[in-house]
Enzyme design. Structure first.
Site, PDB file in Angstrom:
ATOM      1  N   GLU A 200       0.846  -1.200   0.000  1.00 58.08           N
ATOM      2  CA  GLU A 200       0.000   0.000   0.000  1.00 58.08           C
ATOM      3  C   GLU A 200       0.872   1.237   0.000  1.00 58.08           C
ATOM      4  O   GLU A 200       1.983   1.221   0.527  1.00 58.08           O
ATOM      5  CB  GLU A 200      -0.817   0.071   1.315  1.00 58.08           C
ATOM      6  CG  GLU A 200      -2.009  -0.800   1.336  1.00 58.08           C
ATOM      7  CD  GLU A 200      -2.768  -0.730   2.650  1.00 58.08           C
ATOM      8  OE1 GLU A 200      -2.286  -0.104   3.625  1.00 58.08           O
ATOM      9  OE2 GLU A 200      -3.849  -1.320   2.690  1.00 58.08           O
ATOM     10  N   HIS A 208      -5.976   8.166  13.018  1.00 54.89           N
ATOM     11  CA  HIS A 208      -6.759   6.926  13.035  1.00 54.89           C
ATOM     12  C   HIS A 208      -8.196   7.301  13.366  1.00 54.89           C
ATOM     13  O   HIS A 208      -8.479   7.769  14.462  1.00 54.89           O
ATOM     14  CB  HIS A 208      -6.198   5.958  14.090  1.00 54.89           C
ATOM     15  CG  HIS A 208      -7.036   4.720  14.266  1.00 54.89           C
ATOM     16  ND1 HIS A 208      -6.621   3.476  13.864  1.00 54.89           N
ATOM     17  CD2 HIS A 208      -8.271   4.552  14.794  1.00 54.89           C
ATOM     18  CE1 HIS A 208      -7.572   2.598  14.127  1.00 54.89           C
ATOM     19  NE2 HIS A 208      -8.586   3.223  14.704  1.00 54.89           N
ATOM     20  N   HIS A 235       1.112   0.683  17.941  1.00 56.44           N
ATOM     21  CA  HIS A 235      -0.202   0.341  17.378  1.00 56.44           C
ATOM     22  C   HIS A 235      -1.236   0.004  18.444  1.00 56.44           C
ATOM     23  O   HIS A 235      -2.308  -0.502  18.133  1.00 56.44           O
ATOM     24  CB  HIS A 235      -0.093  -0.797  16.356  1.00 56.44           C
ATOM     25  CG  HIS A 235       0.877  -0.510  15.247  1.00 56.44           C
ATOM     26  ND1 HIS A 235       0.800   0.631  14.487  1.00 56.44           N
ATOM     27  CD2 HIS A 235       1.953  -1.191  14.809  1.00 56.44           C
ATOM     28  CE1 HIS A 235       1.797   0.628  13.608  1.00 56.44           C
ATOM     29  NE2 HIS A 235       2.510  -0.466  13.789  1.00 56.44           N
ATOM     30  N   GLU A 275     -12.306   0.731  10.357  1.00 56.55           N
ATOM     31  CA  GLU A 275     -11.156   1.575  10.694  1.00 56.55           C
ATOM     32  C   GLU A 275     -10.536   2.204   9.451  1.00 56.55           C
ATOM     33  O   GLU A 275     -10.341   1.532   8.438  1.00 56.55           O
ATOM     34  CB  GLU A 275     -10.081   0.753  11.425  1.00 56.55           C
ATOM     35  CG  GLU A 275     -10.544   0.232  12.766  1.00 56.55           C
ATOM     36  CD  GLU A 275      -9.407  -0.295  13.643  1.00 56.55           C
ATOM     37  OE1 GLU A 275      -9.614  -0.370  14.867  1.00 56.55           O
ATOM     38  OE2 GLU A 275      -8.330  -0.630  13.117  1.00 56.55           O
ATOM     39  N   GLU A 287      -9.005  -1.694   8.149  1.00 49.87           N
ATOM     40  CA  GLU A 287      -9.572  -2.985   8.534  1.00 49.87           C
ATOM     41  C   GLU A 287     -10.937  -2.812   9.185  1.00 49.87           C
ATOM     42  O   GLU A 287     -11.325  -1.689   9.538  1.00 49.87           O
ATOM     43  CB  GLU A 287      -8.638  -3.774   9.466  1.00 49.87           C
ATOM     44  CG  GLU A 287      -8.417  -3.147  10.823  1.00 49.87           C
ATOM     45  CD  GLU A 287      -7.591  -4.062  11.750  1.00 49.87           C
ATOM     46  OE1 GLU A 287      -7.478  -5.274  11.493  1.00 49.87           O
ATOM     47  OE2 GLU A 287      -7.074  -3.539  12.747  1.00 49.87           O
ATOM     48  N   ARG A 291     -16.556  -6.857  16.139  1.00 49.41           N
ATOM     49  CA  ARG A 291     -16.843  -7.069  17.559  1.00 49.41           C
ATOM     50  C   ARG A 291     -16.995  -5.731  18.256  1.00 49.41           C
ATOM     51  O   ARG A 291     -16.793  -4.683  17.637  1.00 49.41           O
ATOM     52  CB  ARG A 291     -15.675  -7.827  18.200  1.00 49.41           C
ATOM     53  CG  ARG A 291     -14.375  -7.069  17.970  1.00 49.41           C
ATOM     54  CD  ARG A 291     -13.214  -7.608  18.750  1.00 49.41           C
ATOM     55  NE  ARG A 291     -11.957  -7.069  18.261  1.00 49.41           N
ATOM     56  CZ  ARG A 291     -11.453  -5.892  18.575  1.00 49.41           C
ATOM     57  NH1 ARG A 291     -12.107  -5.077  19.382  1.00 49.41           N
ATOM     58  NH2 ARG A 291     -10.292  -5.482  18.086  1.00 49.41           N
TER      59      ARG A 291
HETATM   60  P1  ADP Z   1      -2.824  -4.640  12.383  1.00 48.73           P
HETATM   61  O1  ADP Z   1      -4.044  -5.466  12.110  1.00 48.73           O
HETATM   62  O2  ADP Z   1      -1.550  -5.445  12.385  1.00 48.73           O
HETATM   63  O3  ADP Z   1      -2.976  -3.751  13.581  1.00 48.73           O
HETATM   64  P2  ADP Z   1      -3.488  -2.480  10.484  1.00 48.73           P
HETATM   65  O4  ADP Z   1      -3.680  -2.694   9.036  1.00 48.73           O
HETATM   66  O5  ADP Z   1      -4.692  -2.214  11.305  1.00 48.73           O
HETATM   67  O6  ADP Z   1      -2.648  -3.698  11.074  1.00 48.73           O
HETATM   68  O7  ADP Z   1      -2.471  -1.302  10.678  1.00 48.73           O
HETATM   69  C1  ADP Z   1      -1.963  -0.993  11.942  1.00 48.73           C
HETATM   70  C2  ADP Z   1      -1.324   0.382  11.943  1.00 48.73           C
HETATM   71  O8  ADP Z   1      -0.232   0.437  10.998  1.00 48.73           O
HETATM   72  C3  ADP Z   1      -2.251   1.495  11.527  1.00 48.73           C
HETATM   73  O9  ADP Z   1      -3.052   1.960  12.601  1.00 48.73           O
HETATM   74  C4  ADP Z   1      -1.242   2.537  11.090  1.00 48.73           C
HETATM   75  O10 ADP Z   1      -0.633   3.114  12.237  1.00 48.73           O
HETATM   76  C5  ADP Z   1      -0.177   1.709  10.375  1.00 48.73           C
HETATM   77  N1  ADP Z   1      -0.484   1.574   8.938  1.00 48.73           N
HETATM   78  C6  ADP Z   1      -1.119   0.564   8.326  1.00 48.73           C
HETATM   79  N2  ADP Z   1      -1.246   0.780   6.990  1.00 48.73           N
HETATM   80  C7  ADP Z   1      -0.678   1.991   6.744  1.00 48.73           C
HETATM   81  C8  ADP Z   1      -0.484   2.815   5.582  1.00 48.73           C
HETATM   82  N3  ADP Z   1      -0.904   2.432   4.368  1.00 48.73           N
HETATM   83  N4  ADP Z   1       0.133   4.005   5.738  1.00 48.73           N
HETATM   84  C9  ADP Z   1       0.565   4.408   6.959  1.00 48.73           C
HETATM   85  N5  ADP Z   1       0.435   3.690   8.092  1.00 48.73           N
HETATM   86  C10 ADP Z   1      -0.181   2.502   8.014  1.00 48.73           C
END
Ligand code: ADP
Length: 450
Positions: A200, A208, A235, A275, A287, A291
């Site tokens: 990505e 967030h 995170h 999210e 994502e 829940r």
């Molecule tokens: P996980 O399920 O492992 O927590 P996520 O996809 O929810 O993974 O992403 C967790 C965090 O990683 C996000 O809240 C953000 O801080 C960072 N993140 C994820 N994707 C991106 C992106 N495309 N650009 C910048 N930060 C990202």
């Protein structure tokens, strides 16, 4: 309506569900490990069943033990809380196969959102904006470099099976791609037994923002606005608020209706959270959590709705008790997560609580399973309480948070309470001017020691 509900969880969230059950006239069954025999949720429930030894794999994560407890107690439904088995499709299937009701979405909806590539494709197909990036998995370094060139650096390489921030690597330029790509794959293989990754665009200063949704399972859906959970460490969210200080009423209505329509089209049932990363006025799906979230109380505060009661009603086949047009935001709410951890390194600090005093007064809610003399076991999550404040506006909520923190006493273990006192000294917190990187940078600069 159900007569009896089993709660497959512990700690503050088990109490939260017991409270909703009691107000609805439903009997509650607490399950517990041997390490939790003296826990507050065991004391508060109508019935209790020990389901195994301390390690959660043998107790709170044991599908067989929980289903047997349900059958022995005669409970008709299971509320999973958050964490543990709450997003485990195999568990939900087992619950359904035993003729019991899972208080949450179907196993199919959970699986659909469990795998990140499928989740992103589903979101896109439902009209939800996503982060620009690869179509599905990326198998080779050559392919990764082509995608890097197409979307422009920096990019983030993410594990398809990911969770908890693992298996994610940023490449700032093509020169960094090889290392980032191989490391993300290796980490993903080690953590999840699957080395599939996708790519990505990496957003550099996002917030967030997550939208609370509710589906009635019959093709109806509503949204309850957004929460801003940008203040995170590794995170993990530590401070959450609703509404989001950077979101306008127009943006809320627009992203909210996109989300509500999406879950209506899915036929989704119960509570969910979609999210997003939010940057320069754009929302980018990352994502969906199928829940109840830890931070749901800030949404409850501003809408005056009991989300657990609503989950139970929907699971029992009743219609949603509110329509979109009934939902109106009232004021501002903030939640801070209190963990038994020692600052500045956030190392776990289990042990005996010698004194506990919860704050009170107008607009203050303390969700915690602590009591004087309670011994926090070392086996589980370090979250020991959530302090939620509600004010007529953000300024009042912040002042109330400061006042409530001053009343809160948790003695005997180290906690993250001083973190919030320090945060309240920061102009950026008062102006609401922070991204997902703010807290880590502030901690690195010694913020909590000042
Ligand atoms: P996980 O399920 O492992 O927590 P996520 O996809 O929810 O993974 O992403 C967790 C965090 O990683 C996000 O809240 C953000 O801080 C960072 N993140 C994820 N994707 C991106 C992106 N495309 N650009 C910048 N930060 C990202």
């Amino acid at each position: 309506m159900f007569d009896k509900i089993l709660i497959a969880n512990r700690g503050e969230i088990a109490l939260r569900v017991i409270r909703a059950c009691r107000e609805m006239g439903i009997a509650s069954v607490a399950v517990h490990s041997t390490a939790d025999a003296d826990a507050m949720h065991v004391r508060m429930a109508d019935e209790t069943i020990c389901i195994g030894p301390a390690p959660s794999t043998d107790s709170y994560l044991s599908v067989a033990a929980i289903i047997s407890a349900c059958e022995v107690s005669g409970a008709q439904a299971i509320h999973p809380g958050y964490g543990f088995l709450s997003e485990n499709a195999r568990f939900v299937q087992a619950v359904e196969d035993h003729g019991l009701t899972f208080i949450g979405p179907s196993a199919a909806h959970i699986s659909e959102m469990g795998d990140k590539i499928t989740a992103k494709e589903t979101a896109k197909a439902l009209g939800i904006p996503v982060v620009p990036g690869s179509e599905g998995g990326v198998a080779t370094l050559e392919e990764a470099k082509i995608i890097g060139a197409e979307f422009g650096y920096p990019v983030i390489i993410k594990a398809t099976a990911g969770g908890g921030g693992r298996g994610m690597k940023v490449a700032k330029s093509e020169a960094e791609m090889e290392r980032a790509f191989q490391t993300a794959r290796a980490e993903s293989k080690a953590a999840f037994g699957n080395d599939e990754v996708y790519i990505e665009k990496y957003l550099q200063k996002p917030r967030h923002i997550e939208v609370q949704v509710f589906g009635d399972g019959q093709g109806g859906g509503v949204h309850l606005g957004e929460r801003d959970c940008s203040l995170q460490r590794r995170h993990q969210k530590v401070f959450e608020e609703a509404p989001g200080p950077s979101i306008s009423a127009e943006e809320r209505a627009e992203i909210g209706s996109i989300c509500a329509n999406a879950i209506a089209r899915m036929g989704y049932s119960g509570a969910g959270t979609i999210e997003f990363l939010y940057e320069d006025g754009g929302f980018y799906f990352i994502e969906m959590n199928t829940r109840l979230q830890v931070e749901h109380p800030v949404t409850e505060a501003i809408f005056g709705q009991d989300l657990v009661r609503e989950q139970i009603r929907v699971a029992a086949g009743m219609p949603l008790s509110f329509r979109q047009e009934d939902l109106e935001i009232n004021g501002h709410a903030i939640e801070v997560r209190i963990n038994a951890e020692k600052l500045p390194n956030f190392s776990p600090s289990p042990g005996r609580i010698s004194q506990y005093h919860a704050p009170g007064g107008l607009g203050v809610r303390m969700d915690s399973a602590l009591y004087d003399g309670y011994r926090i076991p070392p086996y589980y999550d370090s979250l020991i309480g959530k302090l939620i404040v509600h004010g007529r506006d953000r300024t009042e909520a912040l002042a109330r948070l400061n006042r409530a923190l001053g009343e809160l006493i948790v003695d005997g273990v180290d906690t993250t309470i001083p973190l919030f006192g320090a945060l309240l000294q920061e102009p950026d917190i008062h102006s609401g001017n922070y991204t997902i990187h703010w807290l880590e940078k502030w901690l690195e600069a010694g913020g909590v020691d000042r």
